[in-house]
Motif scaffolding. Sequence first.
Motif, mmCIF file in Angstrom:
data_model
loop_
_atom_site.group_PDB
_atom_site.id
_atom_site.type_symbol
_atom_site.label_atom_id
_atom_site.label_comp_id
_atom_site.label_asym_id
_atom_site.label_seq_id
_atom_site.Cartn_x
_atom_site.Cartn_y
_atom_site.Cartn_z
ATOM 1 N N LEU A 391 0.868 -1.341 -0.051
ATOM 2 C CA LEU A 391 -0.032 -0.040 -0.100
ATOM 3 C C LEU A 391 0.904 1.225 -0.247
ATOM 4 N N HIS A 392 2.273 1.344 -0.024
ATOM 5 C CA HIS A 392 3.171 2.431 0.022
ATOM 6 C C HIS A 392 2.697 3.344 -1.067
ATOM 7 N N ASP A 393 2.046 3.085 -2.274
ATOM 8 C CA ASP A 393 2.026 4.211 -3.278
ATOM 9 C C ASP A 393 0.241 4.518 -3.431
ATOM 10 N N PHE A 394 -0.324 3.860 -2.549
ATOM 11 C CA PHE A 394 -1.726 4.070 -2.680
ATOM 12 C C PHE A 394 -2.153 5.538 -2.740
ATOM 13 N N GLY A 395 -1.648 6.327 -2.292
ATOM 14 C CA GLY A 395 -1.703 8.067 -2.411
ATOM 15 C C GLY A 395 -1.980 8.414 -3.564
ATOM 16 N N LYS A 396 -1.241 7.695 -4.579
ATOM 17 C CA LYS A 396 -1.235 8.305 -6.051
ATOM 18 C C LYS A 396 -2.593 8.207 -6.492
ATOM 19 N N VAL A 397 -3.712 7.669 -5.921
ATOM 20 C CA VAL A 397 -4.781 7.791 -6.351
ATOM 21 C C VAL A 397 -5.440 9.461 -6.353
ATOM 22 N N GLY A 398 -4.623 10.152 -5.447
ATOM 23 C CA GLY A 398 -5.028 11.705 -5.239
ATOM 24 C C GLY A 398 -4.321 12.402 -5.978
ATOM 25 N N VAL A 399 -3.301 11.775 -6.784
ATOM 26 C CA VAL A 399 -2.670 12.619 -7.770
ATOM 27 C C VAL A 399 -3.377 12.897 -9.078
ATOM 28 N N ARG A 400 -3.280 13.917 -9.665
ATOM 29 C CA ARG A 400 -3.947 14.175 -11.078
ATOM 30 C C ARG A 400 -3.422 13.274 -11.969
ATOM 31 N N GLU A 401 -4.057 12.758 -12.693
ATOM 32 C CA GLU A 401 -3.789 11.640 -13.532
ATOM 33 C C GLU A 401 -2.833 12.026 -14.738
ATOM 34 N N GLU A 402 -3.072 13.478 -15.403
ATOM 35 C CA GLU A 402 -2.442 14.035 -16.282
ATOM 36 C C GLU A 402 -0.677 14.122 -15.562
ATOM 37 N N VAL A 403 -0.534 14.110 -14.414
ATOM 38 C CA VAL A 403 0.759 14.337 -13.887
ATOM 39 C C VAL A 403 1.246 12.939 -13.609
ATOM 40 N N LEU A 404 0.322 12.194 -13.007
ATOM 41 C CA LEU A 404 0.726 10.598 -12.702
ATOM 42 C C LEU A 404 1.156 10.008 -14.018
ATOM 43 N N LEU A 405 0.613 10.417 -15.011
ATOM 44 C CA LEU A 405 1.048 9.489 -16.482
ATOM 45 C C LEU A 405 1.715 10.288 -17.462
ATOM 46 N N LYS A 406 2.242 11.345 -16.789
ATOM 47 C CA LYS A 406 3.127 12.373 -17.513
ATOM 48 C C LYS A 406 4.517 11.450 -18.143
ATOM 49 N N ALA A 407 4.302 11.119 -19.374
ATOM 50 C CA ALA A 407 5.618 10.386 -19.935
ATOM 51 C C ALA A 407 6.794 11.164 -20.460
ATOM 52 N N LYS A 408 6.393 12.374 -20.798
ATOM 53 C CA LYS A 408 7.233 13.292 -21.646
ATOM 54 C C LYS A 408 7.403 14.731 -20.758
ATOM 55 N N LYS A 409 8.306 15.299 -21.124
ATOM 56 C CA LYS A 409 8.556 16.749 -20.395
ATOM 57 C C LYS A 409 7.005 17.564 -20.657
ATOM 58 N N LEU A 410 6.751 17.564 -22.128
ATOM 59 C CA LEU A 410 5.434 18.405 -22.362
ATOM 60 C C LEU A 410 4.380 17.476 -22.410
#
Length: 648
Positions: A391-410
């Motif tokens: 459960l150490h990363d469960f808090g990622k559900v509270g992070v905006r998806e576009e930031v969480l999944l941001k694959a490139k700099k832009l």
Amino acid sequence: MKYLLLHSPTWAPCAVRDALAGDEVETRVCPGPEAIAADGRPTVLVLDPGARAWGCTEPVGRLVAEGGAVIALAAAGERDVPPSLPHDILSAFLPADAGPRQFLVALRAAYRETVARRSAMRARRESVARTSELEELTEIGRQLTTERDYHRLLELILEQACRLSQADAGSIYIVETAEDGARRLRFILARNESRPDISFAEFTIPLDHTSLAGYAAKLGAPLVLDDVYAPPAGAAYRFNRSFDERHGYRTKSMLAIPMENHLGEVIGVLQLINRKRSAADRLLTPQDAERSVVPFTHHTVKLMKALAGQAAVSLENSQLYQSIERLFEGFVRAAVTAIEQRDPATSGHSERVALMTVGLAETVDRADDGAYRYVRFSREQLRELRYAGLLHDFGKVGVREEVLLKAKKLYPWMLALVRERQAFAIRTVQWRFERERAAYLERHGRGGYDRRLAELAADRDREVARLERFLRMVQQYNEPTVLPEGDFAALEEFVRAEVETLDGHRVPLLTPEELRFLTIRKGSLDEAERLEIQSHVTHTYTFLRNIPWTKELAGVPEIARGHHEKLNGEGYPRRVRGTEIPIQTRMMTIADIFDALTAADRPYKRAVPPVRALEIIEDEVRAGMLDAELFRLFVTARVWELGTKGER
């Protein structure tokens, strides 16, 4: 004979022999003090002057302590008890000239005294035995209620039942419901002290009257058999002799006790076999059984009923605890799935981190040298650690998806705008070329047109090439890196570049925000986004803290909270140092970093080979960020291999 009369060779009870025979008294001559002993019957010793001469204070005192009585006969001329005879051991002191009737009165009084004394002693022994049994039952109850491991609980129940009843063997059946709804008994555990080499396999039998265990379960009452080979006439059940025939064992006395819960429902059967005269006896042959096996007494049945009641409650509690554990395990799995569905690229990360962290804890547990040689983790602590890892990363559900999944700099939409501006700028160059070419023809005609056309085309091609180089550069710098690297000077020529819109306005070819993202030196996130990602730790802690953990799992929130902290205080979110970070968290940090580096290629990073990942972690160890001793164990015990097995 009911009674025993001991006397020395110097006293002849001829005058009272006939009367004694009527009272069923055996008279026995003691040739010396060594023969003074009771033989289980009410015993009276006659100390005549000849026996008193032996100086037998010790054996006489032992006889009295065992419930016997003493009549002393006076020597000629004695009127009172001499000092050599302790008065507290005497039942009577008769004068030398005492007649037969006086002796018989004293003797009968002595026998009444010894019978009463023996009864009192027996009552005291029984009281002590009952108190001991109650204490044992209380202790067994404590053990049963504190044991959480279901299979260990079953073993404990059977072990204690065999010990208290002096049974040579035993087994436990548990009531279960089949898919078709029929109830049956599952043979789940057995033990045999005389033949510990025999293994047992689980099987099921119908819950009906055809078997001994089924009969006890259906009846809801103990089934007691002195010899299972000779059941009562008309009994519906039969004993299966196949085990005895196969192993040369002789099953004789048996007790089957139903285990009932607090609602009176039978949840299992405790079956005990071959109660022995002595717990030390071994029944290796049928002859041994015939010689040593005795029936289960009424008292033993009562004792086993009490134990079976305790066992039933403990088993039901354990089953309830197991169902809660399964429910919680399902919740944890669902939580991990929720995390991974938001970011499929990290699939398996939580499981691998938990696996490596527990593996490192088990390595620490086995270490006999180093800084953590005295550190040990219980089964509950390892489970706590596993849940924290999952459960150490469960808090990622509270992070905006576009930031969480941001694959490139832009962000994709930002890169699309850059491409649109670049494409528009190229079309503008093309349009300008056509406009200037037409304007030349209009003003100058064909004179010098070819030379001018070549100049205009060269300017066009140069500008188009520049814009194409710009887009390639943007795409190049848009790729994140794992370590800080990169020189962004090449972008400077485009910092002030503009493109003219259709309405004549001029806009930057590259906005300040886009430039800021493209010049990120490590990874794909700028500082604000990084802080948002880092906030997942706080979200995790907040979420986990609101779960009503049991006492054994209470440390899960704190362990998970610090998995991005560093020993030198450069971690987050609290920037704690050294021993402020629990050892469990320090282990998880190493596992988390290793998996983040070596996990399969993700859109925003390439996988790093395990050897290179260990080198990177070692650099952080040298920098004082990670625990050197834990990393040494992580490497030498090859714990990291747990994170590289299976699908990545």
